[in-house]
Every structure is written in structure tokens, then in C-alpha cells.
Write an enzyme that holds these catalytic residues in place. Structure first.
Site, PDB file in Angstrom:
ATOM      1  CB  THR A  27      -0.909  -0.007   1.257  1.00 31.36           C
ATOM      2  OG1 THR A  27      -1.539  -1.294   1.317  1.00 31.36           O
ATOM      3  CG2 THR A  27      -1.990   1.035   1.191  1.00 31.36           C
TER       4      THR A  27
ATOM      5  CG  HIS B 133       3.432  -4.249   8.797  1.00 25.77           C
ATOM      6  ND1 HIS B 133       2.636  -3.244   9.324  1.00 25.77           N
ATOM      7  CD2 HIS B 133       3.370  -4.120   7.454  1.00 25.77           C
ATOM      8  CE1 HIS B 133       2.109  -2.541   8.330  1.00 25.77           C
ATOM      9  NE2 HIS B 133       2.533  -3.054   7.189  1.00 25.77           N
TER      10      HIS B 133
ATOM     11  CG  ASN C 113       9.806  -5.261   7.396  1.00 27.10           C
ATOM     12  OD1 ASN C 113      10.375  -4.205   7.101  1.00 27.10           O
ATOM     13  ND2 ASN C 113       8.748  -5.702   6.757  1.00 27.10           N
TER      14      ASN C 113
ATOM     15  CB  THR D 232       8.451  -0.771   3.980  1.00 26.26           C
ATOM     16  OG1 THR D 232       7.526  -1.840   4.150  1.00 26.26           O
ATOM     17  CG2 THR D 232       9.337  -1.055   2.784  1.00 26.26           C
TER      18      THR D 232
HETATM   19  P1  FAD Z   1      10.104  -8.587   0.627  1.00 29.26           P
HETATM   20  O1  FAD Z   1       9.547  -7.426  -0.098  1.00 29.26           O
HETATM   21  O2  FAD Z   1       9.157  -9.520   1.255  1.00 29.26           O
HETATM   22  O3  FAD Z   1      11.043  -9.394  -0.384  1.00 29.26           O
HETATM   23  C1  FAD Z   1      11.674 -10.579  -0.017  1.00 29.26           C
HETATM   24  C2  FAD Z   1      12.071 -11.327  -1.292  1.00 29.26           C
HETATM   25  O4  FAD Z   1      12.924 -12.422  -0.950  1.00 29.26           O
HETATM   26  C3  FAD Z   1      10.893 -11.924  -2.045  1.00 29.26           C
HETATM   27  O5  FAD Z   1      10.874 -11.402  -3.359  1.00 29.26           O
HETATM   28  C4  FAD Z   1      11.187 -13.420  -2.072  1.00 29.26           C
HETATM   29  O6  FAD Z   1      10.835 -14.028  -3.300  1.00 29.26           O
HETATM   30  C5  FAD Z   1      12.684 -13.477  -1.863  1.00 29.26           C
HETATM   31  N1  FAD Z   1      13.161 -14.727  -1.267  1.00 29.26           N
HETATM   32  C6  FAD Z   1      12.710 -15.352  -0.152  1.00 29.26           C
HETATM   33  N2  FAD Z   1      13.432 -16.473   0.076  1.00 29.26           N
HETATM   34  C7  FAD Z   1      14.358 -16.554  -0.916  1.00 29.26           C
HETATM   35  C8  FAD Z   1      15.397 -17.489  -1.218  1.00 29.26           C
HETATM   36  N3  FAD Z   1      15.658 -18.552  -0.432  1.00 29.26           N
HETATM   37  N4  FAD Z   1      16.128 -17.286  -2.339  1.00 29.26           N
HETATM   38  C9  FAD Z   1      15.904 -16.200  -3.131  1.00 29.26           C
HETATM   39  N5  FAD Z   1      14.934 -15.286  -2.869  1.00 29.26           N
HETATM   40  C10 FAD Z   1      14.181 -15.465  -1.771  1.00 29.26           C
HETATM   41  N6  FAD Z   1       4.667  -2.035   4.341  1.00 29.26           N
HETATM   42  C11 FAD Z   1       4.680  -0.727   4.656  1.00 29.26           C
HETATM   43  O7  FAD Z   1       5.632  -0.240   5.265  1.00 29.26           O
HETATM   44  N7  FAD Z   1       3.644   0.087   4.309  1.00 29.26           N
HETATM   45  C12 FAD Z   1       2.537  -0.402   3.678  1.00 29.26           C
HETATM   46  O8  FAD Z   1       1.615   0.360   3.376  1.00 29.26           O
HETATM   47  C13 FAD Z   1       2.493  -1.780   3.355  1.00 29.26           C
HETATM   48  N8  FAD Z   1       1.427  -2.307   2.744  1.00 29.26           N
HETATM   49  C14 FAD Z   1       1.457  -3.606   2.337  1.00 29.26           C
HETATM   50  C15 FAD Z   1       0.359  -4.106   1.616  1.00 29.26           C
HETATM   51  C16 FAD Z   1       0.421  -5.387   1.076  1.00 29.26           C
HETATM   52  C17 FAD Z   1      -0.761  -5.914   0.304  1.00 29.26           C
HETATM   53  C18 FAD Z   1       1.585  -6.189   1.262  1.00 29.26           C
HETATM   54  C19 FAD Z   1       1.689  -7.560   0.639  1.00 29.26           C
HETATM   55  C20 FAD Z   1       2.641  -5.709   2.023  1.00 29.26           C
HETATM   56  C21 FAD Z   1       2.591  -4.426   2.575  1.00 29.26           C
HETATM   57  N9  FAD Z   1       3.636  -3.893   3.326  1.00 29.26           N
HETATM   58  C22 FAD Z   1       3.621  -2.577   3.687  1.00 29.26           C
HETATM   59  C23 FAD Z   1       4.811  -4.701   3.681  1.00 29.26           C
HETATM   60  C24 FAD Z   1       5.995  -4.369   2.749  1.00 29.26           C
HETATM   61  O9  FAD Z   1       5.671  -4.673   1.432  1.00 29.26           O
HETATM   62  C25 FAD Z   1       7.206  -5.109   3.259  1.00 29.26           C
HETATM   63  O10 FAD Z   1       7.517  -4.550   4.534  1.00 29.26           O
HETATM   64  C26 FAD Z   1       8.421  -4.955   2.369  1.00 29.26           C
HETATM   65  O11 FAD Z   1       8.171  -5.380   1.059  1.00 29.26           O
HETATM   66  C27 FAD Z   1       9.579  -5.762   2.961  1.00 29.26           C
HETATM   67  O12 FAD Z   1      10.690  -5.646   2.117  1.00 29.26           O
HETATM   68  P2  FAD Z   1      11.819  -6.754   2.123  1.00 29.26           P
HETATM   69  O13 FAD Z   1      12.813  -6.338   1.112  1.00 29.26           O
HETATM   70  O14 FAD Z   1      12.339  -6.953   3.488  1.00 29.26           O
HETATM   71  O15 FAD Z   1      11.112  -8.139   1.761  1.00 29.26           O
END
Ligand code: FAD
Length: 502
Positions: free
Chosen positions: A107, A425, A459, A471
Site C-alpha cells: 500500500t 509487517h 523488517n 518498510t
Molecule cells: P520482501 O519485499 O518480502 O522481499 C523478499 C524477497 O525475498 C521476495 O521477493 C522473495 O521471493 C525473496 N526470497 C525469499 N526467500 C528466498 C530465497 N531462499 N532465495 C531467493 N529469494 C528469496 N509495508 C509498509 O511499510 N507500508 C505499507 O503500506 C504496506 N502495505 C502492504 C500491503 C500489502 C498488500 C503487502 C503484501 C505488504 C505491505 N507492506 C507494507 C509490507 C511491505 O511490502 C514489506 O515490509 C516490504 O516489502 C519488505 O521488504 P523486504 O525487502 O524486506 O522483503
């Protein structure tokens, strides 16, 4: 592309969500000679890679992209673009598996943490700088919905109820969002394409999709590379790397470390899933009548926000220890029984997130025998609400009821608690700490204790009981960690030059 083209890189980043992409961008900009591999277990959903699915105009193409993010069949679909893990104690726990991670579906609410949400072991001035950098990387603005006709009245009513006694910086305001408003009234949502920027189009950076990291390889306390599998063909390969960043979300980053035999005592522990209380309210007729005279653009898409109401933010404070967000119903998880009878924009959803009572017992564990859909150690979640959580949930229920009464006519019986895991989250499972005392996995630059060349991101590194969307904070911490990674890469390059010269 699945298996990487080369067998050696300076930096390998596992996971292409917002935090992994931040590491790529920062190293790309600051180490002009570094070769970087960004790999993700999921597919590219479109062009540019990592773009937000809400920017895909065609409904069928968008739905197809969301389904592709659910991972291998049979999947238990959660919110569009996510797959439910099927963990009984966290029934709504879900992950996205695609280039861009959850950052292709989110979002995009980007509030700054305040008061006890701040991380005590990171100096405030440094954290503020990192948060500013994160806002730049994510293209955050508080003005995307300035033309929204309902927004002012919603905020005035919330301010009247909640602003008394708050410092200026923690009063009710438009929610900062990672979105760009276009001159024609449309919006472009930030995915990881905007974080990667020029790095996504440069030959020094390779993006390998559908490429699963099985293990981080290490020897004598230092990282040597990763072992990977092509998700489509099952072919495996070993990739050498000077440094590895695991940014595979708060549930799967500890999974990769566990599978790699890197198991600090705190790994998977201190899981923070924010309890979330929601309700819906109908704005009064006089407000709706005013808004009807304005030609706001409505886009009835899953997860979309229409400009009639925008998104308002009631920040977390010590006296109001909840993060409140108020948005048009399309963006809210509250379902309406008779949606057709509702004038677009006349209903707002209220979501109040609580700061969880953090304990070591709330944790994820991994099976040594059973495997998940990707062949990785199966995840189990252990968590419960403490007495303090139950008090906090009651407090949030009251605050939502008060906000609802201030805004209009509440719909349905009373504010209710969403199933655990609905927050999306998840935090704390690879938490940072000032010292290696068994209660943290990494230091305040996200370097994993006792394994040189290994960083964790996402996170999971946030150690505090935040209530706000995490995020922005985890991207800020990724930018901070990337500073240390840049030093590490430069040192390695200098040592290599020195040994060649000798
Ligand atoms: P992610 O974005 O989860 O990415 C992790 C990646 O690691 C994934 O692509 C996955 O495929 C990959 N992966 C996992 N295991 C492996 C492996 N073994 N080998 C290779 N790749 C792997 N957050 C906010 O702060 N504000 C918001 O408004 C908000 N709204 C949201 C609404 C929705 C519908 C959703 C789904 C999430 C929302 N979030 C929000 C949460 C936010 O999207 C996440 O906090 C953020 O994307 C986390 O980033 P990240 O890089 O840590 O992990």
C-alpha cells in the site's frame, strides 16, 4: 533468466524486495567497479522488473502478475500477490515470491517511527539521515492526494479528536506515501524499480529471477558465496562472492541462515507481528454531498486508493501507543456486505496497529526433515498475545471507536481484531543489537555476528516494538548497512590490489 551468468561476484543479494534493492542501489552507486548479483526465488512480473502491480493498467495482466507472485501450485492465496504460509498460530501470515517482493504489492504507507518505536542502539541523528535517504529511494511524498475532496474534512475531524497535547511532528497529517502523482491525475506507485533506478539497467548488476538461494556458503567464519537452484529446472550452481546480503523477508531470511548452519541464539526469535484492529465508517451526508461536486478519479481495483479520501495518519506516541491509518475502503481490509449500495468514497476504513509486547518465545522455527513448496526447511510459527498485548488490543479498540465516532457513522457492531499475521509487517527475527549478548543476530550495521561478509536485511532487523508500517525503517536500516558493506567491498578490493602488486 534463472541461473546467474557468472560464477563469481563481489556482492550477492538474496531477495529483491525494497531492502535487498536498497543494498544493490547503494553499492552500485558507491563502488563503481563492484559486480553485483541480485537473485530472487520468484519470477519477474513485468517490465521494469520490480514495478508495482498497481501500475499495470490491464485488469487481467495485473491479476496474472499477482497470481505469479504466489509461488508454486497448489498455493493458499492470501491478499492479492501473496501466499499464506499455513501456520496455525499466525493464520494470516503470508509472503510474496517475485522480483520486487511485497514491494510490488504494498500500500506504500511510509510513516517515520516515533517515541519508543525508534531504535535505541542507532543514534537519532544517523537514523534521521537514513530515513531521509529511504524517503528519496522510495519517492515518498505527503502530497500525492492533495486534490482529494474528502481528505481535509477527515483530517480535521481526526485532529480535533487526537491532536491535543501532541508535539507538532506527531499530529494528524496526510500519510507519507511512496507514490508519484502525475499531472493528468494518475498515480505511479513505487515498487523496487524506483529503488534500483539506474542499477537495474547497468551491466554491472545482474538480476536472476526464479533463482532460489539454498544456502550461504562460509568457511572459517567468513562468507565464500551462495549455493542456488533454478526453480524451473532444478539445476543447482555454486556462486562465489566476497559478501552476501540476505534480504529474503522476516520469515525466510532466518530460514536461509538456518539452512546454512548459521544459527545465532536469537535467530527467528523476538517475532513482532502487530495486532491490527479495524472498522469502517460512513462519512456524514453533508461531507459526501460536497465531495460529489468534485470530479475525483476513482479506480476500482484491488488494493487501490481513490482520491476521494486519500490516507490520513494518526501517529504513534507514548500517550497514544498505536499507529492509526484511515483510508478509502478499496485500500482497507474491511469487507462490506452491501458494497454496491455505497457511494464511492463515502466509506473510510480505519486500521489501528498495536505495538506488540516483544518476547523471545514468539519465534519462527525450522524443520530438519519437512520442507516447504521450494524445498527449504518448513517454517513453524510460535506466538501468543501476552496480558500486555490484550490490554493494548482493548486500548486500540477504544481508540478506533473514538476515531469512528469523530468521523461519522460506524458500520457494523464494533471494531474487531484481524487474524494474527494480517499486518504483513513481521519483524524482529534477525534483530539488530549493540552487543553480541545472545539477544540479537546482527550489529547496528546489520552485519551478522561472527560471520564476516554476511549482512541481513528487511523488517527482521528491526528490534523495537514498532506499531507503524515498517518498510521505510527497514529501507533506512538497509541504507545504513550498505554503508558498511561499501567499506567492506572497498577494503577487499584494496587488499586484492595490494597482493597483486606484491
Ligand atoms: P520482501 O519485499 O518480502 O522481499 C523478499 C524477497 O525475498 C521476495 O521477493 C522473495 O521471493 C525473496 N526470497 C525469499 N526467500 C528466498 C530465497 N531462499 N532465495 C531467493 N529469494 C528469496 N509495508 C509498509 O511499510 N507500508 C505499507 O503500506 C504496506 N502495505 C502492504 C500491503 C500489502 C498488500 C503487502 C503484501 C505488504 C505491505 N507492506 C507494507 C509490507 C511491505 O511490502 C514489506 O515490509 C516490504 O516489502 C519488505 O521488504 P523486504 O525487502 O524486506 O522483503
Amino acid at each position: 533468466m534463472s541461473l546467474p551468468l557468472s560464477c563469481a561476484y563481489d556482492v550477492v543479494v538474496v531477495g529483491s524486495g525494497p531492502t535487498g534493492s536498497t543494498y544493490v542501489r547503494e553499492v552500485f552507486e558507491q563502488c563503481p567497479d563492484a559486480r553485483i548479483l541480485l537473485l530472487d526465488a520468484g519470477p519477474k512480473l513485468g517490465d521494469p522488473p520490480g514495478g508495482h502491480v498497481k501500475n499495470i493498467a490491464d485488469d487481467d495482466l495485473r491479476a496474472r502478475a499477482q497470481r505469479a507472485a504466489e509461488g508454486p501450485a497448489p498455493a493458499r492465496p492470501g491478499r492479492p500477490g501473496t501466499r499464506l504460509l499455513g501456520t496455525p498460530q499466525l493464520p494470516a501470515a503470508a509472503v510474496s515470491t517475485n522480483v520486487g517482493g511485497m514491494g510490488a504489492h504494498w500500500t506504500a504507507a511510509c510513516p517515520r517511527p516515533g517515541d519508543s518505536e525508534r531504535i535505541a542502539c542507532v543514534p537519532d541523528d544517523a537514523m534521521d539521515r537514513h530515513l531521509t535517504r529511504a524517503e528519496e529511494l522510495l519517492h515518498v511524498t505527503s502530497h500525492a492526494f492533495d486534490r482529494a475532496p474528502f481528505a481535509d474534512v477527515v483530517r480535521q475531524r481526526l485532529s480535533a479528536r487526537f491532536d491535543r497535547g501532541r508535539p507538532l511532528a506527531r499530529r494528524v497529517v496526510p500519510m507519507p506515501l511512496a507514490v508519484t502523482a502525475r499531472a493528468d491525475g494518475t498515480h505511479t506507485w513505487s515498487g523496487t524499480d524506483v529503488i534500483l533506478g539506474p542499477a537495474a539497467r547497468d551491466s554491472r548488476v545482474e538480476i536472476a529471477d526464479s533463482c532460489l538461494c539454498l544456502r550461504v556458503l562460509h568457511d572459517a567464519g567468513a562468507v565464500t558465496g551462495v549455493s542456488v537452484r533454478d526453480v524451473g529446472t532444478g539445476q543447482e550452481a555454486t556462486i562465489a562472492a566476497s559478501a552476501v546480503v540476505v534480504a529474503a523477508d522476516a520469515l525466510r531470511t532466518p530460514q536461509v541462515l538456518h539452512a546454512s548452519g548459521i544459527r545465532p541464539a536469537a535467530l527467528g526469535r523476538y517475532l513482532n507481528d502487530q495486532p491490527q484492529i479495524v472498522h469502517a465508517v460512513r462519512l456524514p451526508d453533508d461531507v459526501v454531498a460536497t465531495a460529489d461536486t468534485v470530479t475525483g478519479r476513482t479506480r476500482a481495483e484491488e488494493g487501490g486508493i481513490v482520491p476521494q479520501s486519500g490516507v490520513s495518519w494518526v501517529p504513534f506516541t507514548a500517550a497514544h501507543p498505536f499507529h492509526g491509518q484511515v483510508m478509502q475502503l478499496d485500500a482497507s481490509p474491511v469487507a462490506l456486505a452491501d458494497e454496491d449500495a455505497v457511494r464511492p468514497g463515502s466509506i473510510v476504513g480505519l486500521g489501528w496497529f498495536c505495538a506488540k509486547d516483544i518476547t523471545a518465545e514468539d519465534r519462527v522455527t525450522f524443520s530438519d526433515t519437512a520442507t516447504d513448496a521450494f524445498g527449504m526447511p518448513e517454517i513453524a510459527v510460535h506466538c501468543r498475545y501476552t496480558d500486555r498485548d490484550l490490554d493494548s488490543i482493548e486500548g486500540a479498540r477504544k481508540a478506533v471507536a473514538e476515531a469512528g465516532a469523530a468521523l461519522g457513522t460506524p458500520l457494523g457492531e464494533a471494531p474487531f481484531l484481524l487474524p494474527a499475521g494480517s499486518s504483513l509487517h513481521y519483524q524482529g527475527t534477525t534483530r539488530m543489537g549493540a552487543v553480541d549478548d545472545g539477544t540479537s543476530v546482527c550489529d547496528t550495521f546489520s552485519r551478522v555476528w561472527n560471520t564476516r561478509g554476511l549482512w541481513v536485511a528487511g523488517n527482521g532487523v528491526i528490534p523495537t516494538a514498532t506499531a507503524c508500517n515498517p518498510t521505510l525503517t527497514s529501507v533506512a536500516l538497509a541504507s545504513r548497512g550498505a554503508g558498511a558493506l561499501v567499506e567492506y567491498v572497498r577494503d577487499r578490493a584494496a587488499t586484492a590490489v595490494g597482493s597483486t602488486a606484491a
